[in-house]
Design a protein around this motif. Sequence first.
Motif, mmCIF file in Angstrom:
data_model
loop_
_atom_site.group_PDB
_atom_site.id
_atom_site.type_symbol
_atom_site.label_atom_id
_atom_site.label_comp_id
_atom_site.label_asym_id
_atom_site.label_seq_id
_atom_site.Cartn_x
_atom_site.Cartn_y
_atom_site.Cartn_z
ATOM 1 N N SER A 71 4.318 -56.315 17.421
ATOM 2 C CA SER A 71 3.768 -54.969 17.349
ATOM 3 C C SER A 71 3.989 -54.210 18.635
ATOM 4 C CB SER A 71 2.271 -55.041 17.062
ATOM 5 O OG SER A 71 1.770 -53.744 16.959
ATOM 6 N N ALA A 75 3.399 -49.238 15.969
ATOM 7 C CA ALA A 75 3.625 -49.803 14.654
ATOM 8 C C ALA A 75 3.762 -51.305 14.734
ATOM 9 C CB ALA A 75 4.896 -49.214 14.034
ATOM 10 N N HIS A 77 5.847 -54.433 13.460
ATOM 11 C CA HIS A 77 7.197 -54.642 12.933
ATOM 12 C C HIS A 77 7.305 -56.041 12.345
ATOM 13 C CE1 HIS A 77 8.449 -51.027 15.007
ATOM 14 N NE2 HIS A 77 7.865 -51.489 16.096
ATOM 15 N N TYR A 79 10.105 -58.777 11.531
ATOM 16 C CA TYR A 79 11.511 -59.124 11.752
ATOM 17 C C TYR A 79 11.837 -60.391 10.978
ATOM 18 C CZ TYR A 79 11.776 -55.879 15.663
ATOM 19 O OH TYR A 79 11.789 -54.764 16.441
ATOM 20 N N LEU A 86 15.171 -55.889 11.640
ATOM 21 C CA LEU A 86 13.857 -55.317 11.362
ATOM 22 C C LEU A 86 13.731 -55.141 9.863
ATOM 23 C CD1 LEU A 86 11.290 -54.088 12.577
ATOM 24 C CD2 LEU A 86 12.449 -51.904 12.564
ATOM 25 N N ARG A 88 10.572 -54.443 8.188
ATOM 26 C CA ARG A 88 9.592 -53.460 7.758
ATOM 27 C C ARG A 88 8.799 -52.989 8.965
ATOM 28 N NH1 ARG A 88 8.581 -52.809 2.827
ATOM 29 N NH2 ARG A 88 9.218 -54.899 2.213
ATOM 30 N N THR A 89 8.349 -51.781 8.862
ATOM 31 C CA THR A 89 7.503 -51.238 9.901
ATOM 32 C C THR A 89 6.217 -50.762 9.261
ATOM 33 O OG1 THR A 89 9.451 -50.515 11.078
ATOM 34 C CG2 THR A 89 7.382 -49.542 11.740
ATOM 35 N N SER A 91 2.935 -48.739 9.889
ATOM 36 C CA SER A 91 2.311 -47.872 10.879
ATOM 37 C C SER A 91 1.560 -46.751 10.180
ATOM 38 C CB SER A 91 3.365 -47.283 11.807
ATOM 39 O OG SER A 91 4.122 -46.342 11.106
ATOM 40 N N TRP A 124 2.037 -57.239 4.214
ATOM 41 C CA TRP A 124 3.266 -56.877 4.905
ATOM 42 C C TRP A 124 4.510 -57.080 4.067
ATOM 43 C CZ3 TRP A 124 6.643 -60.833 5.462
ATOM 44 C CH2 TRP A 124 6.131 -62.140 5.460
ATOM 45 N N GLN A 466 18.202 -47.366 15.941
ATOM 46 C CA GLN A 466 17.058 -47.884 16.699
ATOM 47 C C GLN A 466 17.293 -49.314 17.139
ATOM 48 O OE1 GLN A 466 13.287 -47.041 15.077
ATOM 49 N NE2 GLN A 466 13.837 -44.970 14.499
ATOM 50 N N GLY A 884 10.401 -47.693 7.254
ATOM 51 C CA GLY A 884 11.230 -46.871 8.123
ATOM 52 C C GLY A 884 12.657 -46.865 7.639
ATOM 53 N N SER A 887 14.525 -49.953 8.371
ATOM 54 C CA SER A 887 14.341 -51.172 7.611
ATOM 55 C C SER A 887 15.177 -51.129 6.338
ATOM 56 C CB SER A 887 12.868 -51.366 7.273
ATOM 57 O OG SER A 887 12.469 -50.410 6.351
#
Lengths: 946, 544
Positions: A71, A75, A77, A79, A86, A88-89, A91, A124, A466, A884, A887
């Motif tokens: 984190s 957000a 994250h 992995y 990545l 998923r995010t 947030s 998640w 990113q 995001g 992702s």
Amino acid sequence: MNESTSIPEQDQSTVDAHKQEIIKTEGAVKAKPKKSKKKAGSRWSWSPSIGGWFLSQDPVFTSDEKYLLLSSPKALHVYATDTSTLLRTLSKPSSFISAYAVSATNPNHVYTANETGLITLWDWTEGKTVGRWDIGSNVRNISVVRDPATDLDLVYSHESSSSHFVHVHALRTREQGAPTELKPIFKRKAPISGMQVLLDGKIVVIAIQKSVLIGKRTKLGKTALQDYEYVWREFQTAKRVTTFDAHVRTADAEGKTSGEGDHIDLAVGDQDGVISLFEDILSSLNRIEKGRKDASKADTADAELLRPKRLHWHRQAVASVKWSRDGNYLISGGAETVLVLWQLSTGKQQHLPHLTAAIENIVVSPSGASYSVTLANNSVVVLSTTELEAKMNIIGVQSRRVDMEQFPRGSEPSKYPSDIFAPVPMVVNPAKPSQVLFTVPSSQPRHENAGRRPEPYLQTFDVATQHNVSRQALTRNNATDPNMSPEGKRIDEPNVTFIQLSSDGKWLATVDEWTPPRSYMAFLDEGTPEFHEQERDFRREIYLKFWQWDEKSSQWVLESRIDNPHLLEDVGANARILDVVADPSGTGFATIGEDRSLRIWRPKTRTRAGVTVRGADKKGEGLVTWSLHRSLQLPQSLDALHTEQSEPEQSEHTSLLSHRRPQHNHVAFSSDGSLIAAAVSDTETGVIHILDAATATIRRSITELSLARVSALGILHTNLLIITDSLLIWDLVADELIRCIPLSISPSLSPVIHLSINPSSNSFALAQPHFELNATSTVKEAQRYMKPATSVSVYNLTEEKAVWETTVSSFILALVCEKQGRGFVGLDQNCCIRVLEPEVSSAAALPAAGAEEVPVEAAAGVEKMEVEEELEESEEENETAVPGLESLLSGESLLLHAENDKPVVRPEQLQEVFYAGGGLGMLPPVRELFDRVVGLYARKPRTVVA
Amino acid sequence: MAAEVLPLQAVKLPKGPATASAEQNYWNSFTSPLQLDPSQQSSPVTYISFPAAAPSNLTVSPQELFAVTTGSRVQIFSSKTRKPVKTINRFGVDDIAHSGNIRRDGRILVAGGDSGAIQAFDVNSRAILKTWKEHKQSVWRTEWHPTNLTELMSCSDDRTVRLWDLPSDKSTMTLNGHQDYVRCGTYMPAQSGLIVSGSYDQTVRLWDSRVGGNAVMIFKHAAAVEAVLPMPSGTAVLAASDNTVSVLDIVAAKPVQVLRNHQKTVTSLSLASNGSRLLTGGLDGHVKVFETSAWNVVGQLKYPSPILSLSVISSNNEDKHIAVGLQSGILSLRTRLSGQQKALAREREKEMKALMEGRIEEYDRAKKRKRGKGWEKRIRGKDFTGEGADIVIEGNARGRVNKNRPWGHALRWGQYGKALDLVLESKDGDARPQTITVLTALTHRSALRTALSNRDEVTLQPILRWLIRNVPDCRITRLVTDVALQVLDLYADQLGRSPEVDMLVEQLMQRVKVVVEASQVAWNVMGMVNMLSVGAEAGDAALE
């Protein structure tokens, strides 16, 4: 007031104390990232911030070790461990995460907590919220165990207000039917530095400064939360405890059944680098207590009485120590950048050295097959336990982080280290416009407060994807050398003060400086500080380096190094370089130094006796050397005004010997490269010379203006922009001042003003950092440090006033213009990169959103489900985790679930589609995007394999 | 992951003036000079010729011979042994031989003479094969046709250039046009049928042998033309006249460049390094090396007497000898040793090739080599080439060689004093830069004081000696000063206890005094120069 401040002894009725899923609006959340007073015709906006420093908390492996939860304050994250991508995010806008923990009962659920006491339970795997609770206090740390009675989660949280608490929460959602409860179990004035919960809550270990407390739950038969009672035993250590880890010895390892209790082994790392190992700590504490029955009530013991094993290898504080799963090894790390594995039975150590940055956290995965090592350069490495080879590497933005909490509370901004807010050298790569290059320190340990660290490395970060692109050293560094001098002082690397890229993106110019530390000069000390400083200046090493981009190895290769590019000739000392700019029309750089001379550097094909020297690897290409092309000593302001004779040299000479006035020299190129503006100014006077770039001759000297303390200079079309204590716009054609906008800047902060010019949008942006007094209502008196803020304003040439203004609640350390876009890129003190762009009309903005969905629905069922779920939930809130863009783009998630006959689409291919436009936010039309994405996914698998 | 340990980067000091370039080093590497007097009467060595490589369709193996013309004889040398193989002196009694040239198959030699006769000899038997006495005056140059084995040309003082065919008794063509002695000439390369000649009438003329008649192109010079040399491309000709060499572009029909690097008449031209370098020899005794793309001087050699002839003798496309004929009658041969290892390596390669092709017995027989007992066992299976598979022998599996110096290790482990000791007692050729590197590294690590402290009478001495040696080096003054001040700071109170150390400190003082005086002088000079330049500027201003 909520119950978090009530003392543990009180009996409580807790049901109504908690508000369950109450917050419907974000109004209650006080932490607003920015407040922008937009004008009516505002056309600019900040993009969401990219990057940010990962939290100090240990990363969390999921139980199957396929994912790692990590984190940043913005957000959480997720992995994938096998691909480092990545996934998923999670947030929520405008809320900062302060702690997180995976649910003990459902491995797909994760709790996040923030400083306002808002705890959120996420799924998640699907990226949606399951439940939310407000416990109304500042949550520092949480730990989740399974309640043996109900098989539901119990959340142990470390909260702080005026003092520190540990509470146990039974957070229940509506479906679970049970009430949400709270039970305080611990309270202390002193700050809690660590907490660990073992054996489903039977044991709680807490570290406070110089002592460790072990709490054992009594009355194990009673299972109601309100009957949770702990007996705390405390022992003192000699030094401050920096880290600890407790390990439950399994019964079979002992050989005999441990009837009378659990065996807890405790490893404690302290500030001096000693790891103390307490075997079976509970029984030894018991023994001591029995031994001194008479001295009743003395529940604190001295650590020495417990006879710990001392493991002392670390020279500095142990940053993290962890037990291996079987309890046979200890894994520790610290500022030495060495991972140490202690085999406890033999006392043998195994080392993994040269990790380039201090180790912050170590986590052993649930199966024990890998270690996750968090380094102090904002990266996480997952190592396999057997070969110690990296399996996964997550790298965030590693730029200079300025944590205001490092400074003493309530101190004046003027007492802060002077150069801590100095601009971070940063450029956008013209050849790859989504890549930003900036300098980064090698390591930034969280607990160290030793001023500014030099920045010898260059990081390339792709803003569009990113992702970190690369990181390379620009100077000598301490990656494999000792980072501590014999006297125990930190050894500083050279600091890169400027980086610039040539207009074709093939050449990089860097300036680095190194000055011996003050302590090194002790042998010269005669008691006069000026002399001392002067001698240090004489020993300063300054290099101007030119690097060429090497496509094959995809890194910058050093071509030429200029030692001492500027020289104070009369005293024979190196002069500092105060500004570097790239020639926008050709390959070349201009530098201006303390010696008030302007130098233009250009490449030359290398010849030996008239023959072009060709490199061995580059076929047919001549080797290139950079050399001084033009040099001009710029007259000092007053001389140009009054006298034209060489009288000033005399005065200059004496001033150099006594003390040099700080110089504010700057240089700027016009966009066609034909003109150079060079400002020579100090704290009192100043002059700007306009030069012909080809011949380096002065055409005009502007002496009509008051040009002391020039902090930035730029040319936009035919206008010269000057930042002094006001913003001056000088028309170079008409040769007159056309605008003067006063700015309110304190003199101490004037060197950190950022001016960035974007010719394609005909605009320029100005970032002025300043300190704001904290809003008194929300923050306690103790935290009364000055709040950093930066007011950013965008101007253009046609309008009298700023087109757009905003205030960001952090210091902006770099602001540069986009190369293939109309906006600017900013980097702030929290290592967040944000893009400031003019808002595109809604028609043009839409395609991005539309196009995201298309490939996902077509490709993978998992993601599609999520979209449906979102639609169901939409009446609840709009801010459920929208995955995001990155992702989705990472594509690896799609691969995981894809059937065998599905086409393989690599993330780079998708990236090509979305970032074909190059510039940020300049996507091609929707239809084209759609066609391209369908083209990717609708291919036959055969062709993809080929 | 864990960063790799790399050797410490050496400190590179600015270069001093007049360092030898790589090119000059190359030409200086022609050593083991051999000085011969082939005529034995100190007659000037007028001509050295080396036949161009024999074309591959010739069955004869090249013998690598070169011919040296001196006095009334032509001597043939072997390029391999540098020894004379044959001497041909069947010229007339008073005759002087000119321009002995071996045909490229190595069988026939042709030479002119002062009497105007041209003679062809069999190289093996030295028998005269042919004599032409058509020229009325002395023949200065005879040249074989580059491709046709029977054709040759001659240049004579009777102002003519004649072409000959070996079987016929008469010249096949006479080229008239020169107004004075023709002293040089040759065929243009690449079967163009062109002939170039240079004469004392100060012209270089190009003739077309297919057409005959007058010259097709004339370049006028300022002085008599002593030598001409066509470039291998066939588009340019070099001509030496007086002390200049002109580069003539025969496509554009104009001179491209004039090289004026010699002080006296340039007498001979030769190409080297496969046509990428030009060597010129002159009466000033200098051989200058030019690169042929921009015609810069890249090297030079000096000889004790005027140079009359020059040839670079190559073997396997590599320059092997520089043969220079001098006025004093001396033939100087300088040879570049290709190195025994190189030869050995080539031998080994041949052996391996023979092994792979299964001809090892044959090879051994040819070499008369006997192999030891274990040989069969050692090579078993190595010659297996069956099933069409290539044999792949992996590179060495030792991994990368650790290039770290011993002091590098000590430095990394924080043993700073030990690192300094190690580098100061190093006997390597680059010990001095190494020491500077270590001292700089110690400064960077704030460890200089640690490295210098805790030394006794013995271990302090190397440091003082280093200081004494390096005080005069202006490039590292700061470093030397720092080390010296640290040493004095640390050991000032110990002075007077050890005679050796005291003596060294005294020496250091002396040396510092000398350097200070030198810098004073430098300041004085600078002051004078400044004054002069300011005065000159003022003078200019006054004139304006």
